[in-house]
Design an enzyme around this catalytic site. Structure first.
Site, PDB file in Angstrom:
ATOM      1  CB  THR A 170      -0.801  -0.089   1.310  1.00 57.27           C
ATOM      2  OG1 THR A 170      -1.611  -1.222   1.199  1.00 57.27           O
ATOM      3  CG2 THR A 170      -1.616   1.105   1.610  1.00 57.27           C
ATOM      4  CB  THR A 221       1.118   0.193   5.102  1.00 64.00           C
ATOM      5  OG1 THR A 221       1.368  -1.023   4.371  1.00 64.00           O
ATOM      6  CG2 THR A 221       2.387   0.596   5.830  1.00 64.00           C
TER       7      THR A 221
HETATM    8  N1  ASP Z   1      -3.453  -2.346   4.581  1.00 71.26           N
HETATM    9  C1  ASP Z   1      -3.638  -2.883   3.260  1.00 71.26           C
HETATM   10  C2  ASP Z   1      -4.884  -3.708   3.225  1.00 71.26           C
HETATM   11  O1  ASP Z   1      -5.066  -4.545   4.092  1.00 71.26           O
HETATM   12  C3  ASP Z   1      -2.499  -3.697   2.779  1.00 71.26           C
HETATM   13  C4  ASP Z   1      -1.112  -3.129   2.993  1.00 71.26           C
HETATM   14  O2  ASP Z   1      -0.950  -2.145   3.668  1.00 71.26           O
HETATM   15  O3  ASP Z   1      -0.149  -3.682   2.470  1.00 71.26           O
HETATM   16  O4  ASP Z   1      -5.658  -3.577   2.322  1.00 71.26           O
END
Ligand code: ASP
Length: 302
Positions: A170, A221
């Site tokens: 993300t 994230t």
């Molecule tokens: N937080 C994001 C999600 O769960 C994924 C990530 O941060 O890599 O959609």
């Protein structure tokens, strides 16, 4: 002091698994986004414009899991989530599970500024994008050969974790402008092999994204399900506002006590009311960068 921080995802990023070329590529992507966002602040622009510019650049960079290069659902499609929040009046906009919007952060901002709503999902969000003249793309545009191969690996059971593959996370940005206004934005393709319709923490105001003037702005994230359950970004800002914790202590509490207690991990970037940037994670690494008007400038992974 004006300041901006960005992230390109947190996760297990074993040094050995990251080739020098790939590392350079990630660093260049982070640098470009940081430059783009900082330039807005430098010429007197708003924190809202700065986080929008930085996240757009990261969405367009296929190395990151947002916009082009997003992680794919188990059916092989890209489904994108994004949110933006303006700390001034705590206005917010978000979109989830969109399949054709080139820059989901742009649409999230349009939801905030041009609709009566905060969160639009799927076809309804895309109908609104059409009305607003936002750039739409075939889903193919988002699907890179690398993401397709990651999905295939995952589906063959070669990865047991359901987190986004190492260091492909993300993206997000937080900023404080010259007027002291705070803003946060986050954009993601979510996790590889997710069920269609799955929505993570990024577009959930208070979970993955939050901003309140005079307090802080936060973008998260990590494993979204845990960040939603912990109401992570809001927890951090509430700890700063009501318990007087520093942003750093508030983030450590969230990551080490609350999130770990639930079994999750990840990272957070934030900026406080004075423009002090904090970037913390409980994973092996987090792609991140920060720059401020006092001369701080950094890009880091570990
Ligand atoms: N937080 C994001 C999600 O769960 C994924 C990530 O941060 O890599 O959609």
């Amino acid at each position: 002091m004006y300041a901006i921080a960005i992230h390109g995802g947190a996760g297990a990023v074993p040094r050995a698994s990251l080739s020098p070329e790939r590392e350079l590529q990630y660093r260049a992507g982070l640098e470009a986004a940081l430059d783009g966002g900082y330039a807005v602040l430098e010429r007197g622009g708003s924190s809202l414009d700065a986080v929008t510019a930085a996240v757009r650049l990261l969405e367009d960079d296929p190395a990151f899991n947002a916009g082009r290069g997003a992680a794919l659902t188990r059916e092989g499609a890209a489904e994108l989530d994004a949110a933006i929040m303006d700390g001034r009046e705590q206005r917010a906009g978000a979109v989830a599970a969109v399949r054709h919007v080139k820059n989901p952060v742009e649409l999230a901002r349009r939801v905030m500024e041009k609709s009566r709503h905060v969160l639009l999902v799927g076809p309804g969000a895309e109908e609104f994008a059409l009305e607003e003249g936002i750039a739409l793309m075939p889903n193919l545009y988002f699907r890179t050969p690398e993401r397709i191969s990651q999905l295939e690996h995952e589906q063959r059971g070669e990865r047991v974790s359901d987190l986004v593959p190492p260091g492909k996370g993300t993206v997000g940005a937080v900023a404080r402008d010259r007027d002291g206004n705070l803003a946060a934005a986050t954009s993601t393709g979510g996790m590889t092999n997710k069920r269609p319709g799955r929505v993570g923490d990024s577009p959930i105001i208070g979970a993955g994204t939050y901003a309140k003037n005079g307090v802080c702005a936060v973008s998260a994230t990590g494993h979204g399900e845990y960040f939603i359950r912990a109401v992570a970004a809001h927890h951090v800002c509430a700890a700063v506002e009501y318990r007087g914790l520093t942003l750093e202590l508030a983030m450590r509490e969230l990551l080490d006590d609350i999130l770990r207690g639930l079994g999750g991990d990840g990272g957070l970037i934030g900026v406080d009311r004075d423009g002090h940037v904090v970037m913390q994670f409980s994973t092996e690494g987090m792609y991140r960068g920060a720059r401020d008007s006092s001369g701080r400038s950094e890009i880091a992974i570990y």
